[in-house]
Design a protein around this motif. Structure first.
Motif, PDB file in Angstrom:
ATOM      1  N   ALA A 158       1.382  -7.640   0.340  1.00 23.25           N
ATOM      2  CA  ALA A 158       0.239  -8.513   1.117  1.00 23.25           C
ATOM      3  C   ALA A 158       0.067  -9.622  -0.155  1.00 23.25           C
ATOM      4  CB  ALA A 158      -0.698  -7.525  -0.112  1.00 23.25           C
ATOM      5  N   ALA A 162      17.182  -2.955   1.243  1.00 22.82           N
ATOM      6  CA  ALA A 162      17.308  -2.488   2.426  1.00 22.82           C
ATOM      7  C   ALA A 162      15.959  -3.015   3.868  1.00 22.82           C
ATOM      8  CB  ALA A 162      17.551  -0.526   3.160  1.00 22.82           C
ATOM      9  N   THR A 163      15.011  -3.194   3.047  1.00 21.88           N
ATOM     10  CA  THR A 163      13.608  -3.803   4.366  1.00 21.88           C
ATOM     11  C   THR A 163      13.258  -4.539   4.161  1.00 21.88           C
ATOM     12  OG1 THR A 163      12.123  -2.605   3.540  1.00 21.88           O
ATOM     13  CG2 THR A 163      13.184  -1.297   5.112  1.00 21.88           C
ATOM     14  N   ASN A 164      13.935  -6.084   3.376  1.00 23.54           N
ATOM     15  CA  ASN A 164      13.109  -6.878   2.960  1.00 23.54           C
ATOM     16  C   ASN A 164      11.567  -6.397   2.245  1.00 23.54           C
ATOM     17  OD1 ASN A 164      13.449  -9.488   1.873  1.00 23.54           O
ATOM     18  ND2 ASN A 164      12.698 -10.292   3.932  1.00 23.54           N
ATOM     19  N   THR A 165      10.652  -5.762   1.914  1.00 26.32           N
ATOM     20  CA  THR A 165       9.353  -5.758   1.316  1.00 26.32           C
ATOM     21  C   THR A 165       8.775  -7.095   1.593  1.00 26.32           C
ATOM     22  OG1 THR A 165       9.741  -3.033   0.630  1.00 26.32           O
ATOM     23  CG2 THR A 165       8.128  -4.511   0.559  1.00 26.32           C
ATOM     24  N   GLY A 166       8.175  -7.174   1.929  1.00 25.10           N
ATOM     25  CA  GLY A 166       7.079  -9.087   1.670  1.00 25.10           C
ATOM     26  C   GLY A 166       5.859  -8.315   1.101  1.00 25.10           C
ATOM     27  N   CYS A 173      18.601  -2.140   6.445  1.00 26.84           N
ATOM     28  CA  CYS A 173      18.117  -1.296   6.937  1.00 26.84           C
ATOM     29  C   CYS A 173      19.447  -0.092   6.670  1.00 26.84           C
ATOM     30  CB  CYS A 173      17.939  -1.417   8.302  1.00 26.84           C
ATOM     31  SG  CYS A 173      17.474  -2.742   8.589  1.00 26.84           S
ATOM     32  N   HIS A 214      -1.530 -10.046   7.066  1.00 27.27           N
ATOM     33  CA  HIS A 214      -1.082 -11.398   5.592  1.00 27.27           C
ATOM     34  C   HIS A 214      -1.564 -12.105   7.061  1.00 27.27           C
ATOM     35  CE1 HIS A 214       0.090  -7.228   4.077  1.00 27.27           C
ATOM     36  NE2 HIS A 214       1.211  -7.276   4.940  1.00 27.27           N
ATOM     37  N   ALA A 243       0.481  -1.636  -0.424  1.00 30.28           N
ATOM     38  CA  ALA A 243       0.342  -0.048  -0.060  1.00 30.28           C
ATOM     39  C   ALA A 243       1.049   1.524  -0.345  1.00 30.28           C
ATOM     40  CB  ALA A 243      -0.833   0.104   1.489  1.00 30.28           C
ATOM     41  N   VAL A 282      25.335   2.291   0.360  1.00 33.93           N
ATOM     42  CA  VAL A 282      24.001   2.528  -0.362  1.00 33.93           C
ATOM     43  C   VAL A 282      24.025   1.375  -1.849  1.00 33.93           C
ATOM     44  CG1 VAL A 282      23.463   4.027  -1.518  1.00 33.93           C
ATOM     45  CG2 VAL A 282      24.763   5.176   0.488  1.00 33.93           C
ATOM     46  N   VAL A 283      22.695   1.150  -1.372  1.00 31.07           N
ATOM     47  CA  VAL A 283      22.646   0.153  -2.907  1.00 31.07           C
ATOM     48  C   VAL A 283      21.980   0.864  -4.191  1.00 31.07           C
ATOM     49  CG1 VAL A 283      21.122  -1.147  -3.781  1.00 31.07           C
ATOM     50  CG2 VAL A 283      21.520  -1.240  -1.469  1.00 31.07           C
ATOM     51  N   GLU A 320       7.901  -6.405   9.164  1.00 35.54           N
ATOM     52  CA  GLU A 320       8.131  -5.827   8.086  1.00 35.54           C
ATOM     53  C   GLU A 320       8.975  -4.520   8.755  1.00 35.54           C
ATOM     54  OE1 GLU A 320       4.319  -4.575   6.597  1.00 35.54           O
ATOM     55  OE2 GLU A 320       4.073  -6.587   6.037  1.00 35.54           O
ATOM     56  N   HIS A 321       9.352  -3.547   8.361  1.00 36.97           N
ATOM     57  CA  HIS A 321      10.170  -2.320   7.971  1.00 36.97           C
ATOM     58  C   HIS A 321      11.758  -2.102   9.041  1.00 36.97           C
ATOM     59  CE1 HIS A 321       6.550   0.198   7.443  1.00 36.97           C
ATOM     60  NE2 HIS A 321       5.572  -0.925   8.155  1.00 36.97           N
TER      61      HIS A 321
HETATM   62  C1  LIG Z   1       1.556   2.324   3.787  1.00 37.49           C
HETATM   63  C2  LIG Z   1       2.896   1.227   4.168  1.00 37.49           C
HETATM   64  C3  LIG Z   1       2.462   0.090   3.702  1.00 37.49           C
HETATM   65  C4  LIG Z   1       3.424  -1.118   3.960  1.00 37.49           C
HETATM   66  N1  LIG Z   1       3.149  -2.123   3.665  1.00 37.49           N
HETATM   67  C5  LIG Z   1       4.288  -3.497   3.472  1.00 37.49           C
HETATM   68  C6  LIG Z   1       3.664  -4.741   3.644  1.00 37.49           C
HETATM   69  O1  LIG Z   1       2.952  -4.794   3.267  1.00 37.49           O
HETATM   70  N2  LIG Z   1       4.941  -5.311   3.177  1.00 37.49           N
HETATM   71  C7  LIG Z   1       6.439  -4.986   4.048  1.00 37.49           C
HETATM   72  O2  LIG Z   1       7.399  -5.613   3.973  1.00 37.49           O
HETATM   73  N3  LIG Z   1       6.883  -3.623   4.197  1.00 37.49           N
HETATM   74  C8  LIG Z   1       5.697  -3.187   4.306  1.00 37.49           C
HETATM   75  N4  LIG Z   1       6.268  -1.226   4.540  1.00 37.49           N
HETATM   76  C9  LIG Z   1       6.747  -0.889   4.696  1.00 37.49           C
HETATM   77  C10 LIG Z   1       8.220  -0.890   3.668  1.00 37.49           C
HETATM   78  O3  LIG Z   1       8.541  -2.211   2.868  1.00 37.49           O
HETATM   79  C11 LIG Z   1       8.945   0.246   3.572  1.00 37.49           C
HETATM   80  O4  LIG Z   1       8.889   1.335   4.130  1.00 37.49           O
HETATM   81  C12 LIG Z   1       9.813   0.335   2.000  1.00 37.49           C
HETATM   82  O5  LIG Z   1      10.477  -0.875   1.228  1.00 37.49           O
HETATM   83  C13 LIG Z   1      10.613   1.123   2.359  1.00 37.49           C
HETATM   84  O6  LIG Z   1      11.456   1.585   1.120  1.00 37.49           O
HETATM   85  P1  LIG Z   1      11.435   3.375   0.710  1.00 37.49           P
HETATM   86  O7  LIG Z   1      12.039   3.673  -0.758  1.00 37.49           O
HETATM   87  O8  LIG Z   1      10.046   4.016   1.532  1.00 37.49           O
HETATM   88  O9  LIG Z   1      12.375   3.555   1.776  1.00 37.49           O
HETATM   89  P2  LIG Z   1      12.203   4.628   2.892  1.00 37.49           P
HETATM   90  O10 LIG Z   1      11.008   4.635   3.853  1.00 37.49           O
HETATM   91  O11 LIG Z   1      13.488   5.749   2.621  1.00 37.49           O
HETATM   92  O12 LIG Z   1      13.415   3.881   3.884  1.00 37.49           O
HETATM   93  C14 LIG Z   1      13.521   2.730   4.589  1.00 37.49           C
HETATM   94  C15 LIG Z   1      15.585   1.610   5.317  1.00 37.49           C
HETATM   95  O13 LIG Z   1      15.839   1.125   3.671  1.00 37.49           O
HETATM   96  C16 LIG Z   1      17.086   1.894   3.666  1.00 37.49           C
HETATM   97  N5  LIG Z   1      17.315   2.898   2.747  1.00 37.49           N
HETATM   98  C17 LIG Z   1      16.987   3.472   1.292  1.00 37.49           C
HETATM   99  N6  LIG Z   1      17.345   3.240   0.306  1.00 37.49           N
HETATM  100  C18 LIG Z   1      18.512   2.796   0.399  1.00 37.49           C
HETATM  101  C19 LIG Z   1      19.132   2.340  -0.449  1.00 37.49           C
HETATM  102  N7  LIG Z   1      19.355   2.331  -1.871  1.00 37.49           N
HETATM  103  N8  LIG Z   1      20.538   2.082  -0.012  1.00 37.49           N
HETATM  104  C20 LIG Z   1      20.916   1.392   1.243  1.00 37.49           C
HETATM  105  N9  LIG Z   1      19.399   1.215   2.352  1.00 37.49           N
HETATM  106  C21 LIG Z   1      18.647   2.367   1.727  1.00 37.49           C
HETATM  107  C22 LIG Z   1      17.114   3.306   4.776  1.00 37.49           C
HETATM  108  O14 LIG Z   1      18.648   3.957   5.223  1.00 37.49           O
HETATM  109  C23 LIG Z   1      16.504   3.296   5.470  1.00 37.49           C
HETATM  110  O15 LIG Z   1      17.175   2.127   6.741  1.00 37.49           O
HETATM  111  C24 LIG Z   1       4.915  -0.971   4.097  1.00 37.49           C
HETATM  112  C25 LIG Z   1       4.947   0.096   3.852  1.00 37.49           C
HETATM  113  C26 LIG Z   1       4.087   1.295   4.026  1.00 37.49           C
HETATM  114  C27 LIG Z   1       4.138   3.050   4.045  1.00 37.49           C
END
Ligand SMILES: Cc1cc2nc3c(=O)[nH]c(=O)nc-3n(C[C@H](O)[C@H](O)[C@H](O)COP(=O)(O)OP(=O)(O)OC[C@H]3O[C@@H](n4cnc5c(N)ncnc54)[C@H](O)[C@@H]3O)c2cc1C
Length: 353
Positions: A42, A36-40, A92, A265, A26, A97-98, A310-311
């Protein structure tokens, strides 16, 4: 692609070839942040997280030479030893920096269908999950569960949403999604119709955009209801029902001003365990700390779960990282960090490693 590319832009570029990046959530993060956050997302149940879909990456580290680590392979099979692609997933921002990533895409689904289901209770929700998993097999792409409080907040405060069922909202609402070839919607309909009567109070097929609009409006709905203190935890699926009951009881006893409005989830054991406090009496620092202790303790100590589904890690869960992570693992990550970021200039200053 460049690590600054957003998920939506990658999908737009891939669509003409009938492809997409199926880690879907979302929000619209950049690929580097997702690594960096290993997004999963939905649809993790079906498509996995970044760890599963990352093929390779390039990163710059903060050593004296500002070294570039080039591990940007696009091979699916490449067993040439440990390397940056695995180190940077979930890092994190602390290791470097990736700058570029290679990820595995998927074919766009030909047909997508959603059902909204009112299970007869929490235990029945797990039986419904097992039934749709066995009925849909690999077509099942999401299994989201929304509590009464979360669904009601979205419906009451966000315009344009549809009530899933006539009459009062049930204790839990399930969004089950199937993605696949032509005929997928028919298969979903048959599987839902075959769910055990005793497990299901109501069930409807809903247009996917309508079903997901409800699910994705919860965060906004809760924010309009009050002050949200959110926790993204996970537990083994077999513990979901017990965790939910225990967390609600602990919060009701210790923080009676808070309403637990959980959703998440369930298909992969993830729960957004959100506490909503009245807007005119927001929680103070000690209440927030107590809430964290109750929810994290319930997930980690009582139900074999994780305090960060997450996060990743930040200042709010740094203490739990220190408490739960084995000493040898902590030394290992600090050794990597000493090599790549000796002056600790990267990542959030509150990181514990
Ligand atoms: C509304 C919402 C829904 C979400 N739903 C999910 C979900 O369903 N499942 C899930 O797993 N997560 C979920 N998340 C979390 C999500 O995985 C992370 O917030 C998002 O992927 C982070 O990416 P960003 O570009 O916003 O990074 P930022 O918020 O800018 O940074 C996040 C972290 O990554 C680091 N980072 C950013 N860019 C780089 C780079 N290029 N190299 C190295 N480090 C870097 C930053 O230092 C920081 O520690 C959700 C977040 C939101 C706001």
């Amino acid at each position: 692609v460049s690590a600054g590319v957003r998920r939506s832009a990658l999908d737009e570029a891939a669509a003409p070839d009938g492809l997409w990046f199926p880690i879907d959530l979302a929000s619209d993060p950049a690929l580097g942040g997702m690594v960096a956050t290993n997004t999963g997302g939905a649809r993790m149940l079906r498509h996995g997280d970044v760890r599963r879909r990352l093929l390779g990456l390039e990163a710059v580290v903060a050593d004296d030479e500002l070294s570039v680590l080039d591990d940007l392979t696009t091979l699916r099979k490449d067993n040439t030893g440990p390397g940056p692609s695995s180190w940077f997933v979930g890092s994190c921002g602390a290791l470097g920096v990736v700058t570029r990533v290679a990820v595995e895409l998927e074919h766009l689904p030909v047909e997508r269908a959603c059902a909204l289901i009112a299970p007869s209770g929490p235990a029945a929700t797990l039986r419904v999950l097992r039934a749709v998993e066995s009925g849909l097999g690999p077509l099942l792409s999401a299994f989201e569960v929304m509590s009464h409080a979360a669904t009601e907040a979205a419906l009451d405060t966000v315009d344009g949403l549809h009530r899933p069922f006539p009459g009062p909202l049930p204790e839990l609402v399930v969004l089950a999604e199937a993605d696949g070839p032509i005929g997928t919607a028919d298969i979903l309909e048959r599987v839902v119709a075959a769910l055990a009567d005793g497990d299901v109070a109501d069930a409807v097929l809903a247009p996917p955009e309508e079903a997901w609009a409800l699910r994705h409006s919860i965060t906004e709905g809760l924010a309009r209801r009050g002050v949200v203190v959110g926790f993204d935890v996970s537990v083994p699926r077999s513990e979901l029902v017990g965790f939910r009951a225990d967390a609600r009881r602990l919060v009701a006893d210790a923080l009676p001003r808070a309403t637990v409005a959980d959703f998440g989830h369930w298909g992969d054991g993830g729960v957004h365990c959100n506490l909503v406090f009245p807007a005119d009496a927001p929680p103070d620092g000690s209440e927030r700390a107590l809430a964290r202790q109750l929810v994290f303790g319930c997930a980690v100590d009582d139900h074999r779960g994780s305090y960060s589904a997450e996060h990743g890690i930040g200042p709010h869960n740094a203490d739990w990282w220190r408490r739960v992570t084995p000493a040898a693992n902590r030394r290992a990550i600090r050794t990597l960090r000493d090599r790549f970021d000796p002056d600790r200039v990267l990542g959030h200053p509150g990181l514990p490693f």
